[in-house]
Write a protein that holds these residues in place. Structure first.
Motif, PDB file in Angstrom:
ATOM      1  N   HIS A 105     -41.216  -4.500  33.816  1.00 32.90           N
ATOM      2  CA  HIS A 105     -41.562  -5.005  32.481  1.00 32.90           C
ATOM      3  C   HIS A 105     -42.779  -5.920  32.524  1.00 32.90           C
ATOM      4  O   HIS A 105     -43.682  -5.815  31.686  1.00 32.90           O
ATOM      5  CB  HIS A 105     -40.364  -5.748  31.877  1.00 32.90           C
ATOM      6  CG  HIS A 105     -40.627  -6.288  30.505  1.00 32.90           C
ATOM      7  ND1 HIS A 105     -40.420  -5.543  29.367  1.00 32.90           N
ATOM      8  CD2 HIS A 105     -41.123  -7.479  30.078  1.00 32.90           C
ATOM      9  CE1 HIS A 105     -40.764  -6.256  28.308  1.00 32.90           C
ATOM     10  NE2 HIS A 105     -41.182  -7.428  28.703  1.00 32.90           N
ATOM     11  N   ASP A 106     -42.813  -6.810  33.506  1.00 32.99           N
ATOM     12  CA  ASP A 106     -43.893  -7.789  33.534  1.00 32.99           C
ATOM     13  C   ASP A 106     -45.252  -7.136  33.793  1.00 32.99           C
ATOM     14  O   ASP A 106     -46.275  -7.612  33.304  1.00 32.99           O
ATOM     15  CB  ASP A 106     -43.612  -8.852  34.605  1.00 32.99           C
ATOM     16  CG  ASP A 106     -44.548 -10.041  34.459  1.00 32.99           C
ATOM     17  OD1 ASP A 106     -44.532 -10.660  33.378  1.00 32.99           O
ATOM     18  OD2 ASP A 106     -45.306 -10.323  35.405  1.00 32.99           O
ATOM     19  N   TYR A 150     -40.074   0.642  33.298  1.00 37.32           N
ATOM     20  CA  TYR A 150     -40.393   1.735  32.386  1.00 37.32           C
ATOM     21  C   TYR A 150     -40.955   2.909  33.197  1.00 37.32           C
ATOM     22  O   TYR A 150     -41.785   2.689  34.085  1.00 37.32           O
ATOM     23  CB  TYR A 150     -41.434   1.291  31.357  1.00 37.32           C
ATOM     24  CG  TYR A 150     -40.986   0.107  30.524  1.00 37.32           C
ATOM     25  CD1 TYR A 150     -40.297   0.295  29.329  1.00 37.32           C
ATOM     26  CD2 TYR A 150     -41.229  -1.191  30.949  1.00 37.32           C
ATOM     27  CE1 TYR A 150     -39.874  -0.794  28.567  1.00 37.32           C
ATOM     28  CE2 TYR A 150     -40.801  -2.285  30.195  1.00 37.32           C
ATOM     29  CZ  TYR A 150     -40.125  -2.079  29.011  1.00 37.32           C
ATOM     30  OH  TYR A 150     -39.704  -3.155  28.281  1.00 37.32           O
ATOM     31  N   GLU A 183     -41.665 -12.194  25.779  1.00 39.83           N
ATOM     32  CA  GLU A 183     -41.003 -11.098  26.504  1.00 39.83           C
ATOM     33  C   GLU A 183     -40.610  -9.953  25.585  1.00 39.83           C
ATOM     34  O   GLU A 183     -40.527  -8.806  26.019  1.00 39.83           O
ATOM     35  CB  GLU A 183     -39.738 -11.629  27.181  1.00 39.83           C
ATOM     36  CG  GLU A 183     -39.929 -12.107  28.589  1.00 39.83           C
ATOM     37  CD  GLU A 183     -38.768 -11.631  29.455  1.00 39.83           C
ATOM     38  OE1 GLU A 183     -37.638 -11.760  28.983  1.00 39.83           O
ATOM     39  OE2 GLU A 183     -39.018 -11.130  30.571  1.00 39.83           O
ATOM     40  N   MET A 190     -35.964  -2.742  25.379  1.00 38.85           N
ATOM     41  CA  MET A 190     -36.477  -3.417  26.577  1.00 38.85           C
ATOM     42  C   MET A 190     -35.853  -2.833  27.830  1.00 38.85           C
ATOM     43  O   MET A 190     -34.688  -2.466  27.852  1.00 38.85           O
ATOM     44  CB  MET A 190     -36.172  -4.921  26.521  1.00 38.85           C
ATOM     45  CG  MET A 190     -37.109  -5.679  25.627  1.00 38.85           C
ATOM     46  SD  MET A 190     -36.786  -7.459  25.653  1.00 38.85           S
ATOM     47  CE  MET A 190     -37.579  -7.933  27.191  1.00 38.85           C
ATOM     48  N   ARG A 191     -36.644  -2.777  28.881  1.00 39.16           N
ATOM     49  CA  ARG A 191     -36.178  -2.271  30.162  1.00 39.16           C
ATOM     50  C   ARG A 191     -36.676  -3.224  31.240  1.00 39.16           C
ATOM     51  O   ARG A 191     -37.707  -3.878  31.062  1.00 39.16           O
ATOM     52  CB  ARG A 191     -36.767  -0.882  30.442  1.00 39.16           C
ATOM     53  CG  ARG A 191     -36.352   0.200  29.482  1.00 39.16           C
ATOM     54  CD  ARG A 191     -34.938   0.693  29.799  1.00 39.16           C
ATOM     55  NE  ARG A 191     -34.546   1.779  28.906  1.00 39.16           N
ATOM     56  CZ  ARG A 191     -34.023   1.611  27.689  1.00 39.16           C
ATOM     57  NH1 ARG A 191     -33.859   0.389  27.220  1.00 39.16           N
ATOM     58  NH2 ARG A 191     -33.672   2.640  26.956  1.00 39.16           N
ATOM     59  N   SER A 192     -35.954  -3.292  32.342  1.00 40.38           N
ATOM     60  CA  SER A 192     -36.514  -4.011  33.488  1.00 40.38           C
ATOM     61  C   SER A 192     -37.658  -3.196  34.078  1.00 40.38           C
ATOM     62  O   SER A 192     -38.630  -3.746  34.585  1.00 40.38           O
ATOM     63  CB  SER A 192     -35.431  -4.296  34.525  1.00 40.38           C
ATOM     64  OG  SER A 192     -34.800  -3.097  34.893  1.00 40.38           O
ATOM     65  N   CYS A 227     -50.074  -7.086  26.140  1.00 40.39           N
ATOM     66  CA  CYS A 227     -48.994  -6.356  25.473  1.00 40.39           C
ATOM     67  C   CYS A 227     -49.632  -5.350  24.527  1.00 40.39           C
ATOM     68  O   CYS A 227     -50.200  -5.731  23.498  1.00 40.39           O
ATOM     69  CB  CYS A 227     -48.108  -7.335  24.713  1.00 40.39           C
ATOM     70  SG  CYS A 227     -46.870  -6.538  23.692  1.00 40.39           S
ATOM     71  N   GLY A 255     -43.426  -6.546  23.333  1.00 42.77           N
ATOM     72  CA  GLY A 255     -43.625  -5.102  23.506  1.00 42.77           C
ATOM     73  C   GLY A 255     -42.753  -4.314  22.548  1.00 42.77           C
ATOM     74  O   GLY A 255     -43.250  -3.679  21.609  1.00 42.77           O
ATOM     75  N   PHE A 315     -45.991  -5.415  30.205  1.00 42.59           N
ATOM     76  CA  PHE A 315     -46.115  -6.257  29.014  1.00 42.59           C
ATOM     77  C   PHE A 315     -46.373  -7.731  29.327  1.00 42.59           C
ATOM     78  O   PHE A 315     -46.339  -8.565  28.425  1.00 42.59           O
ATOM     79  CB  PHE A 315     -44.823  -6.167  28.171  1.00 42.59           C
ATOM     80  CG  PHE A 315     -44.586  -4.826  27.551  1.00 42.59           C
ATOM     81  CD1 PHE A 315     -45.500  -4.278  26.664  1.00 42.59           C
ATOM     82  CD2 PHE A 315     -43.437  -4.097  27.848  1.00 42.59           C
ATOM     83  CE1 PHE A 315     -45.283  -3.041  26.071  1.00 42.59           C
ATOM     84  CE2 PHE A 315     -43.199  -2.859  27.255  1.00 42.59           C
ATOM     85  CZ  PHE A 315     -44.122  -2.332  26.369  1.00 42.59           C
TER      86      PHE A 315
END
Lengths: 217, 217
Positions: A44-45, B42, A183, B38-40, A52, A186, A48
């Motif tokens: 994720h980081d 993608y 967070e 949301m996902r940890s 983003c 996105g 996004f």
């Protein structure tokens, strides 16, 4: 016609760090670099965290979508929670309420040639509009070979999301800060882009003005 | 001052599908929708499948980076494999060689106000430039609170990447098609954005013209 081949990068050190070009990294050298950057999944980081970006296809002509977005009041419709827009004493500066947070100051900067629409915003104060929503409407015929629009939307992770530099402007009792939501930007922005799509597509398909008359009056 | 609150969406059915707004989906209803998106991590195809966006910070003023990018010949320097640019008989249309593939026709469309630079390209033929590199240079002071530029770059997955509609223009013996590389565009473009960063930052830091004189002669 030109000798740019030999002129290219002639002012740079031959071993400049960070350059990957076919002359010095041929296909066999480049492929493992690229493959090493590729993942079956990305965290994720990485997707996004710093920037983003969400993109959305809309079945409505790009000039119509651009015109709609360029009206600040369109945010009253397609955002999740920005409501109650009123002009301020400063030309072009609006004040609205983010029902998730608080007072949001906002200025819209649009360029018709490139079809960019930027919303410069901030919570609590209108002197430094550091939350910038960078949007662009592209002709989908050009880039996807279909009628309609592609909307590109990027926010950059400004450091103020992490720490409010204007704590003295926070209304008494409010404990939340807009950056606490970063967070979720996105998926949150994807949801708002879907709102934009639903609104523009319905109006266009039903021969309604995509920009309602009350908005431009 | 206006009654936009009641006017907003008044022309749309109340139950229009696809809309998520705070009036009908309050915070408690919205949060699970967003959390579900949301996902940890993608998958690659969700991040780079339909749209391929890379962003890069460059420690060089935005007007300098924009001016450089707006010169078609800059591609000779910062791309991995586009080389040997020459103008064609058609005004503004260039011909170059992608050393990974073949002849690449190219037209650059730049808008200074929004600092957008779009490269409209195609392999093999210059009549239909369907490969579009959409770039924009943003002032990093505005969006990241630091000097320099942020470059946004998006390609859209045009259907011709999947199937060449002009097979009669393919040179004899070439078996590759540019779309075969689509999967690698994310990391590949990131690599080229890093080239752009390295070149602009070196020139700017060393008081060299960011746009070399041979390019604009």
């Amino acid at each position: 016609m030109t000798n740019q081949g030999s002129a290219a990068l002639s002012d740079l050190p031959a071993d400049l760090s960070g350059l990957v070009r076919i002359e010095t990294s041929d296909r066999e050298a480049m492929l493992p670099i690229v493959m090493d950057m590729m993942r079956s999944v990305y965290p994720h980081d990485q997707v996004f965290g710093k920037y983003c970006t969400v993109n959305e296809y809309i079945n409505c002509p790009p000039d119509e979508v651009f015109r709609y977005l360029s009206h600040t009041l369109s945010l009253e419709e397609w955002t999740y929670s920005l409501r109650g827009f009123a002009p301020t004493d400063e030309a072009g500066l609006w004040l609205s309420t983010d029902r998730l947070g608080g007072e949001t100051y906002l200025r819209t900067v649009a360029h018709a040639d490139a079809r960019t629409v930027d919303y410069h915003c901030a919570w609590d104060q209108g002197k430094h509009l550091w939350m910038v929503y960078l949007m662009r409407v592209v002709d989908a015929r050009t880039v996807l070979d279909v009628d309609g629009s592609v909307v590109l939307w990027t926010n950059c992770h400004h450091p103020f999301y992490d720490e409010n530099p204007y704590p003295e402007t926070v209304p008494a009792g409010r404990t939340e800060w807009v950056g606490d939501l970063w967070e979720m930007f996105g998926p949150g922005h994807q949801l708002e882009a879907s709102n934009l799509k639903a609104i523009c597509e319905y109006r266009w398909a039903n021969n309604l003005p995509v920009t309602p008359t009350w908005m431009s009056e």
